[in-house]
Write a protein that holds these residues in place. Structure first.
Motif, short mmCIF file in Angstrom:
data_model
loop_
_atom_site.label_atom_id
_atom_site.label_comp_id
_atom_site.label_asym_id
_atom_site.label_seq_id
_atom_site.Cartn_x
_atom_site.Cartn_y
_atom_site.Cartn_z
N GLN A 22 69.92 63.65 49.70
CA GLN A 22 69.28 62.61 50.50
C GLN A 22 68.08 62.02 49.78
OE1 GLN A 22 68.57 63.36 54.64
NE2 GLN A 22 70.71 62.84 54.97
N ARG A 23 68.01 60.69 49.81
CA ARG A 23 66.86 59.97 49.25
C ARG A 23 66.24 59.16 50.38
NH1 ARG A 23 71.32 60.25 46.42
NH2 ARG A 23 71.29 60.53 44.15
N LEU A 24 64.98 59.43 50.64
CA LEU A 24 64.31 58.75 51.76
C LEU A 24 63.72 57.41 51.33
CD1 LEU A 24 62.27 61.57 53.60
CD2 LEU A 24 64.43 60.54 54.30
N PHE A 25 64.15 56.36 52.01
CA PHE A 25 63.49 55.06 51.90
C PHE A 25 63.09 54.61 53.29
CE2 PHE A 25 66.18 55.53 48.21
CZ PHE A 25 65.33 55.17 47.18
N THR A 26 62.67 55.59 54.08
CA THR A 26 62.24 55.33 55.45
C THR A 26 60.72 55.15 55.46
OG1 THR A 26 62.22 57.74 55.68
CG2 THR A 26 64.11 56.58 56.57
N ARG A 331 75.33 58.23 54.76
CA ARG A 331 76.43 59.19 54.64
C ARG A 331 77.09 59.12 53.27
NH1 ARG A 331 79.98 57.06 58.78
NH2 ARG A 331 81.08 56.12 57.02
N GLU A 332 77.35 57.93 52.82
CA GLU A 332 78.14 57.76 51.60
C GLU A 332 77.28 57.68 50.35
OE1 GLU A 332 81.35 58.07 51.72
OE2 GLU A 332 81.58 57.98 53.90
N CYS A 333 76.06 57.20 50.48
CA CYS A 333 75.20 57.02 49.30
C CYS A 333 74.00 57.95 49.31
CB CYS A 333 74.71 55.58 49.21
SG CYS A 333 76.00 54.35 49.41
N GLY A 334 73.76 58.67 50.40
CA GLY A 334 72.58 59.53 50.47
C GLY A 334 71.29 58.73 50.49
N VAL A 335 71.38 57.49 50.89
CA VAL A 335 70.19 56.62 50.92
C VAL A 335 69.82 56.37 52.38
CG1 VAL A 335 69.38 54.25 50.49
CG2 VAL A 335 70.49 55.56 48.65
N GLU A 364 68.31 52.40 43.30
CA GLU A 364 69.18 53.23 44.15
C GLU A 364 69.30 52.61 45.55
OE1 GLU A 364 68.18 57.85 42.73
OE2 GLU A 364 67.14 56.99 44.44
N ALA A 365 68.15 52.25 46.10
CA ALA A 365 68.16 51.72 47.47
C ALA A 365 68.95 50.42 47.53
CB ALA A 365 66.72 51.50 47.95
N VAL A 366 68.70 49.55 46.53
CA VAL A 366 69.35 48.24 46.55
C VAL A 366 70.86 48.39 46.33
CG1 VAL A 366 69.55 46.06 45.31
CG2 VAL A 366 67.28 46.97 45.90
N THR A 367 71.24 49.29 45.43
CA THR A 367 72.67 49.44 45.17
C THR A 367 73.38 50.00 46.40
OG1 THR A 367 74.17 49.92 43.35
CG2 THR A 367 72.85 51.75 44.11
N ALA A 368 72.70 50.91 47.11
CA ALA A 368 73.31 51.44 48.33
C ALA A 368 73.44 50.36 49.39
CB ALA A 368 72.47 52.61 48.86
N LEU A 369 72.45 49.49 49.46
CA LEU A 369 72.54 48.37 50.41
C LEU A 369 73.74 47.48 50.08
CD1 LEU A 369 71.30 46.72 52.73
CD2 LEU A 369 69.82 45.59 51.04
N GLU A 370 73.92 47.24 48.78
CA GLU A 370 75.07 46.43 48.37
C GLU A 370 76.39 47.10 48.75
OE1 GLU A 370 75.66 44.56 44.69
OE2 GLU A 370 73.58 43.97 44.40
N ILE A 371 76.50 48.37 48.42
CA ILE A 371 77.76 49.08 48.71
C ILE A 371 78.03 49.06 50.21
CG2 ILE A 371 78.90 51.35 48.65
CD1 ILE A 371 77.52 51.92 46.05
#
Lengths: 397, 397
Positions: A22-26, A331-335, A364-371
């Motif tokens: 898990q990577r927190l961007f909260t 769930r899928e990206c750990g973001v 990481e955050a931006v790529t997870a948003l894209e996915i």
């Protein structure tokens, strides 16, 4: 990878590769640096022992650099809301009138807190996403010079807006009204120079820009507060800042402080000084710019008219289910990013770059948003968000 | 090894072998188990994310076993004093009359809290070291049937006394008065069965028997409290237990909770269940007996007439400087014990066996006490304390 995956199945499956991280961007809690984890993992410091006074003094001096301010800084065992309550209870009487200027969930908390204590609130509310117009403060004080305290929010965590505390403070410079500011999500990401902004009392909390777990509130308190404290008749014991002033000047605290967070704070302050506090603010500015640039490249709208560097609230198109999107990213990206609050639930993602986030973290955050967005049917050029973030991160400052 | 060593020299030297290691025998904070440290070191759980409700539910159910009680348990981001304030603010109005029965520094805190809120306090104070005579509660209520709340302390941390909560509760069984108990240093060391003792509201905190760092308060709240809450007019927002009831039933909290402590609590509860909660209480009883036996064997007096199993307050002879003694034990033996509070500063050591302490730990504490006492000129048979502790620890239960 499908948005339709049921929660039960998700828990067992984790990401496609079978590993969960898990990577927190909260916008709180934020990631804890390894050095800080280590500092907190030791035997707790006994708060009546000989090591405690130096630990406390180190915290106060460091926080004075971070706000920045030369005012007294007090530490309390509580969340951000708790130290906000302390600000109310130490400055007012029941029946007093106070001005709250707000445009979001956390700004509205000042109103709730004041009303819980029988303080009469004059409220100037702006739509979510907008910044408070400082001129309303001048008007409100002209209409009612008896307003004793003006409450405002620096960085509004529900909307990603940075309110113009300096301009409000300028208006207040020749008035008797105290200026109290919620700096919970701004301190560490933006300077909040109390003296220069005519702020009398600013509060913050451990789990945002200060890179600690939640559990400690901080209040920076200027000299005019003590006069208000003297006439304040609101009941208070735990929140009584006078007791903190007395105790902390003697290297103690009136109630047990979260000593592991204090040990962590020592490591945090060392990290911030090594990086250089002005450079920490610049980093937050650069990262927030990168996230905003990505959102624009993905065809999305930044919600805040006057954006904070602590987090970016991105409005989603009507066709995108924001709850499913954030859950998918987790769930899928750990973001882990924040969703929309209040009526924006399901219509927003809030991406925080507060605290222990480096350039690669932003990507990481931006790529997870894209996915995540690719699953929703929203059409955009794949990679455009990451490219925009890379451009912003590598641009000459 | 000399008591005369100056502090500056001490800081550089550490123990004779050059290695510094600290062992906490303080009545909060207490040692953190390795498993709990590990549980707390992970990425913080996002309090708005999908993992939070289960974490919260686990905490509530576990604490219900530990008190024990079937009542609602609420978690707050605060110290023990904070959750005590919540107990006052949720049950009373300004001008109400309440009874405080107390015999120590933490018992007196109920009086301070009530008075800060304008509650009229009828106080029955006993000398430090004595237990409250439950009959005074019957008399006070006969004299003034309008007393709305009776405040008491279970284990008084300043004196090591265990007050007779069950007998006070029995007296209250056919009255309208609410019974509110400070279980901060007792929960985990002694059972505090709310229903059986007619306790309506009991509070505790994370850093004592629950083996966590400080920063979380807990309140177990019975049904009669809600009626009092309904008529209570004391101002409250952060302490409003009604908001906790609503939020926590939905898997949320009204203010950010210390999520790392919640993750640690999950590990703590697992450890307590593995040992068996009744056996945890028995261990505390056996350890406290061993410390009391050692003190007697060293010719010292146990201060408490009715001793708690959470800590042992040992009165020192007039010839012994208690401040120098505890400092010596800390510096030379790495054994950190509490000193005397208030007028007993320098005249007492308080040895806590709360939480993560095993039999060998008890022997560490006792041997350090002996080594320290040898420096003071106090005459005793060297080894007698350790022998007494060994006898108690190896005796058939």
């Amino acid at each position: 990878m499908s948005l339709k995956t049921s929660p039960a199945r998700v828990e067992n499956r984790g990401s496609p590769c079978g590993l969960r991280r898990q990577r927190l961007f909260t916008p709180g809690p934020t990631p804890i640096p390894e050095r800080v984890q280590t500092a907190m993992a030791g035997t707790p410091v006994y708060h009546r022992g000989p090591e405690f006074p130096a630990l406390l003094r180190n915290a106060v001096e460091g926080l004075q650099e971070v706000f920045p301010t030369s005012y007294d800084v007090f530490l309390l065992s509580c969340s951000g809301t708790g130290v906000m309550e302390a600000a109310v209870a130490n400055t007012l009487c029941a029946g007093d009138r106070a001005l709250v200027v707000q445009a979001g969930q956390f700004g509205a908390r000042w109103t709730d807190l004041c009303r819980a204590y029988g303080v009469e609130v004059v409220e100037r509310e702006f739509p979510w996403g907008e910044a408070v117009d400082p001129q309303v403060v001048a008007e409100a004080l002209r209409d009612d010079p008896g307003l004793r305290v003006v409450f405002a929010t620096h960085s509004e965590t529900s909307t990603g807006v940075l309110h113009d505390v300096a301009s409000i403070g300028e208006i207040l410079s020749d008035t008797e009204a105290l200026f109290v500011v919620d700096g919970v999500s701004s301190v560490g990401a933006h300077p909040l120079p109390l003296e220069a902004c005519n702020v009398d009392l600013a509060v913050t909390a451990s789990q945002k820009g200060l890179m600690l777990p939640p559990g400690m509130g901080m209040a920076a308190v200027g000299p005019r507060v003590w006069k208000a404290h003297g006439r304040s008749r609101l009941p208070k014991f735990y929140w009584n800042l006078e007791d903190y002033r007395t105790s902390m000047s003697e290297g103690r605290a009136p109630a047990t402080l979260p000593v592991t967070l204090l040990a962590g704070l020592r490591a945090v302050l060392q990290m911030l000084r090594e990086e250089g506090i002005p450079r920490v603010w610049e980093r937050h500015a650069r990262h927030a710019r990168a996230v905003r640039g990505s959102a624009a490249a993905l065809g999305l709208t930044c919600f805040a008219r006057r954006p904070s560097n602590a987090l970016t609230a991105i409005l989603l198109p009507g066709s995108v289910d924001g709850v499913a999107l954030t859950e998918y990213m987790r769930r899928e990206c750990g973001v882990v990013v924040g969703g929309g609050l209040g009526e924006y639930r399901g219509r927003m993602v809030r991406v925080s770059n507060l605290g222990y986030v480096d350039d690669t973290g932003i990507l990481e955050a931006v790529t997870a948003l894209e996915i995540g967005l690719r699953q929703t049917g929203w059409e955009f050029e794949a990679g455009a968000g990451v490219k925009a973030a890379q451009d912003a991160l590598t641009a000459e400052g």
